[in-house]
Scaffold this active site. Structure first.
Site, PDB file in Angstrom:
ATOM      1  N   GLU A   1     -24.182  -1.240   4.086  1.00  0.00           N
ATOM      2  CA  GLU A   1     -23.768  -2.643   4.041  1.00  0.00           C
ATOM      3  C   GLU A   1     -22.555  -2.800   3.122  1.00  0.00           C
ATOM      4  O   GLU A   1     -22.252  -1.929   2.307  1.00  0.00           O
ATOM      5  CB  GLU A   1     -24.908  -3.497   3.457  1.00  0.00           C
ATOM      6  CG  GLU A   1     -26.221  -3.369   4.161  1.00  0.00           C
ATOM      7  CD  GLU A   1     -26.247  -4.051   5.525  1.00  0.00           C
ATOM      8  OE1 GLU A   1     -25.466  -4.997   5.717  1.00  0.00           O
ATOM      9  OE2 GLU A   1     -27.021  -3.615   6.385  1.00  0.00           O
TER      10      GLU A   1
ATOM     11  N   ALA B   1     -34.840 -17.559  20.522  1.00  0.00           N
ATOM     12  CA  ALA B   1     -34.112 -18.416  19.587  1.00  0.00           C
ATOM     13  C   ALA B   1     -33.279 -17.566  18.649  1.00  0.00           C
ATOM     14  O   ALA B   1     -33.694 -16.480  18.235  1.00  0.00           O
ATOM     15  CB  ALA B   1     -35.085 -19.274  18.776  1.00  0.00           C
TER      16      ALA B   1
ATOM     17  N   LYS C   1     -40.479  -0.136   1.732  1.00  0.00           N
ATOM     18  CA  LYS C   1     -41.163   0.669   2.752  1.00  0.00           C
ATOM     19  C   LYS C   1     -42.288   1.490   2.121  1.00  0.00           C
ATOM     20  O   LYS C   1     -43.381   1.615   2.684  1.00  0.00           O
ATOM     21  CB  LYS C   1     -40.159   1.585   3.442  1.00  0.00           C
ATOM     22  CG  LYS C   1     -39.093   0.830   4.237  1.00  0.00           C
ATOM     23  CD  LYS C   1     -37.974   1.768   4.681  1.00  0.00           C
ATOM     24  CE  LYS C   1     -36.908   1.053   5.488  1.00  0.00           C
ATOM     25  NZ  LYS C   1     -35.690   1.904   5.657  1.00  0.00           N
TER      26      LYS C   1
ATOM     27  N   ARG D   1     -27.247 -17.635  16.267  1.00  0.00           N
ATOM     28  CA  ARG D   1     -26.019 -17.344  17.022  1.00  0.00           C
ATOM     29  C   ARG D   1     -26.394 -16.735  18.370  1.00  0.00           C
ATOM     30  O   ARG D   1     -27.375 -16.006  18.474  1.00  0.00           O
ATOM     31  CB  ARG D   1     -25.152 -16.335  16.260  1.00  0.00           C
ATOM     32  CG  ARG D   1     -24.282 -16.975  15.189  1.00  0.00           C
ATOM     33  CD  ARG D   1     -23.423 -15.931  14.518  1.00  0.00           C
ATOM     34  NE  ARG D   1     -24.244 -15.035  13.703  1.00  0.00           N
ATOM     35  CZ  ARG D   1     -24.573 -15.295  12.434  1.00  0.00           C
ATOM     36  NH1 ARG D   1     -24.174 -16.392  11.848  1.00  0.00           N
ATOM     37  NH2 ARG D   1     -25.317 -14.432  11.766  1.00  0.00           N
TER      38      ARG D   1
END
Lengths: 434, 434
Positions: free
Chosen positions: A188, A43, A203, A46
């Site tokens: 990013e 699933a 983390k 997109r």
């Protein structure tokens, strides 16, 4: 119900890499798992044309996966903490094992999710959440399980390590290198999550919980970003025998735990100093094994898929025998349920300080007096000659070990001196074995 | 029968360290194991006064341990392949799980022992057999289980790494450093097992079996010792950008497997080049995860005890739930039961050659002709001026990649030249990522 029938949620970089590795290495994986491992339900919001699903349809309803009775292991690669949290809870409630690469989800909701998994009699595994393909979770949870772990020190964010490595190797400014990292896909569009240390804090809190046998405590991590680091800091650090890294450290400290993500000077002859670019490494100090280090690709589709598959194979080894898997979770009953977190003011370290001082008599004496009054010893001092036409000179100081609150007070006093221009750059100095 | 009741055989360095760590870290180990882990029966041919057994008697009859109905996990730290083999077989036959640190036992008898364990429905685990405290067996068997592994390259013998490190750092001769290593306890009175690469070959064959999914094949490892390495080789290697290490390599090579333990030049900027003294490290190249590296103490009582305890806790996690443990053995059904071993003559590498040549016209031309006739390209050449009063000069050559058999033929031709004195030193050049 033997064999493993995977339900995969998410077909981004990691999800599509997982599909590819699962196909390419099907024979190896089945031999290691001891049973068939098949992709049963996929699933994604997109579709991903880079991904050959062998005719399997892509369901756009992600929550259908944890509800599918044919699926016995759900892989969560959706990211974030909204739909991801909902789907993991749904999977656990339906008695399905979960493998996730989602560090934010584990760091923020791990305590509840592990309890829900235990109650449901299933496992939740998350090797891929820390250190990309490096099996550091397994190492802490299983490989070093006979040890009391004293300290973890890791380069666990590829973006900040890429930026600092390029700033040093190419003598370039932070902002310029960051733009390049964004163009290369290493950072990013909004890089603050990496650059400010939030990703590394997620983390670190996961590793520290396993290492110290305590609940996850994301709020206990002190973070500083790397945007105040200038190329000359990297050059002066090198003159003093150090490299500058964005370092995540968790350590036992007088009955408390100290967790922090900050820029740090580390000795250039220690292995961590040679970890460059987007590589990650974690150094572990423990009472029986001594110092050990784990190095590899900390991000990327296939390295992360490698970690996801390690969890899948671990679970499959048990499921193939119709046993409940032992692995997953934090790997202990709490040893230290209420360990206090050390406030940042009480943390101790040696410090690197860089300031711009007036090139005139009496200035060094004024600086030295402030350190002396604060009881801080100076270990090394570099003063450079003024550049042509300049009346200020760069002064770099290495202090002895000092309490954070005392250092901050001294820096405030120094910045108030009329002979010091602008603010003072300060970077921790981390002493490390190995 | 829940909980783990250990039967310990052997109270030497590792056995007594194990007792100490087990006591010191009892709370941590119980929390991680999820059940009580207690020492129930101890046997050793000699008592060890350094070891506080809390009143437990030391049985001098080692074979009584695997026969003790109160013991459900036998730890074999006797060493060798005589009594150790007998006691492990006895333990398996009596349905007891086994943890061993014995690399010779696993390398030579592992195929039979794993089959016996499988038939008896128990596990045999051996993390401590390779890399001391570094959890490299777990990493290969579980942490990288989704990968096809292409190559392992390791510094896995502390003695030879100590000797080569000291020869380089202190510019000293092999024989002299070896004597010091013996005095420090880093080398045995008969050091040939380490120096000639037999110990590393045992460890390499174990790692290669897990990595490539094949049976153990100790006879397939080609070994060369380090006793022909001179201090000037380390110096010339450095001038050329390399360090010299005793390197254990296993790799897939055109449908075959290549396994060898030899001295090797490795690029000085790769992490393995910085592994010094008695430290060990293993570099792994695999298709999904890329290059990763695992570093730590490769020997010593407590690091080895750490690895033994990791196996004990793994088994305990299952035994505490009255489940059959999944871990142990080679961790796969054979993927490659009949992989051929590449004969040494067909192995390919670039080579470093050092020879003593007459300082006269025509010599370099004669040398170059031999390489040219053999179809071997010269990548670099260092010729030093003669020392005062000498008529011979040292000539050092780096070749391009060449088949071992072709190189040997060329070396024989070179040694037959009247202008070349004595034998030629040759060392492989290993190209490595990371």
């Amino acid at each position: 119900m033997s064999g493993v029938r995977l339900g995969l949620c998410g077909l981004g970089t990691v999800g599509s890499s997982l599909v590819n590795v699962l196909q390419r290495n099907a024979a190896v994986i089945a031999a290691r798992a001891g049973c068939e491992v098949s992709l049963t339900h996929v699933a994604s919001r997109r579709t991903n044309p880079a991904c050959d699903l062998g005719g399997l349809p892509v369901n756009h309803d992600i929550l259908a996966v944890p509800r599918d009775p044919n699926v016995n292991l759900v892989i969560e690669l959706v990211g974030g903490t909204d739909i991801a949290l909902e789907l993991v809870r749904e999977a656990l409630a339906n008695g399905k094992h979960v493998v996730t690469a989602n560090k934010a989800l584990i760091a923020e909701y791990g305590n509840e999710l592990f309890a829900e998994a235990e109650a449901a009699g299933v496992s939740i595994a998350y090797e891929a959440a820390v250190g990309g393909g490096i099996p550091i979770i397994k190492t802490l949870r299983e490989g070093l399980s006979g040890n009391r772990i004293q300290r973890l020190a890791g380069i666990i964010n590829g973006t900040t390590n890429f930026v600092l490595s390029a700033m040093w190797e190419q003598r370039r400014e932070f902002a310029e290198v960051l733009r390049e990292a964004q163009q290369l896909g290493y950072a990013e569009a909004d890089p603050s999550f990496d650059i400010e240390g939030v990703d590394a804090a997620h983390k670190l809190s996961i590793m520290a919980a396993i290492a110290f046998g305590m609940p996850l405590q994301i709020d206990g991590v002190y973070t500083e970003g790397i945007c105040t680091i200038a190329p000359q800091d990297l050059a002066y650090a090198s003159e003093l025998g150090y490299r500058v890294k964005h370092l995540a450290v968790a350590q036992r400290s007088n009955g408390a735990v100290e967790m922090r993500v900050t820029p740090a000077l580390i000795p250039q002859d220690c292995l961590l100093a040679s970890v460059n670019g987007v590589k990650n490494a974690v150094l572990v100090e423990a009472d029986a094994v001594g110092t050990s280090l784990y190095y590899g690709d900390g991000a990327g589709g296939e390295p992360t898929a490698s970690a996801v598959l390690a969890d899948v194979v671990d679970l499959a080894r048990a499921l193939g025998r119709a046993q409940r898997p032992v692995s997953g979770g934090l790997g202990y009953t709490f040893i230290n349920r209420n360990l206090p977190m050390l406030p940042v003011e009480d943390m101790q370290a040696a410090y690197y300080l860089r300031m711009s001082a007036a090139d005139q008599p009496g200035v060094m004496s004024a600086i030295a007096s402030i350190f002396s009054a604060a009881g801080i010893s100076i270990e090394a001092l570099l003063q450079k000659p003024p550049e042509v036409g300049q009346t200020q000179v760069p002064v770099t100081i290495l202090t002895d070990t000092v309490r954070e609150a005392d250092l901050r007070a001294a820096v405030t006093s120094l910045e108030a001196l009329p002979s010091i221009a602008g603010s003072i750059t300060r970077i921790r100095v981390e002493s490390l074995d190995g």
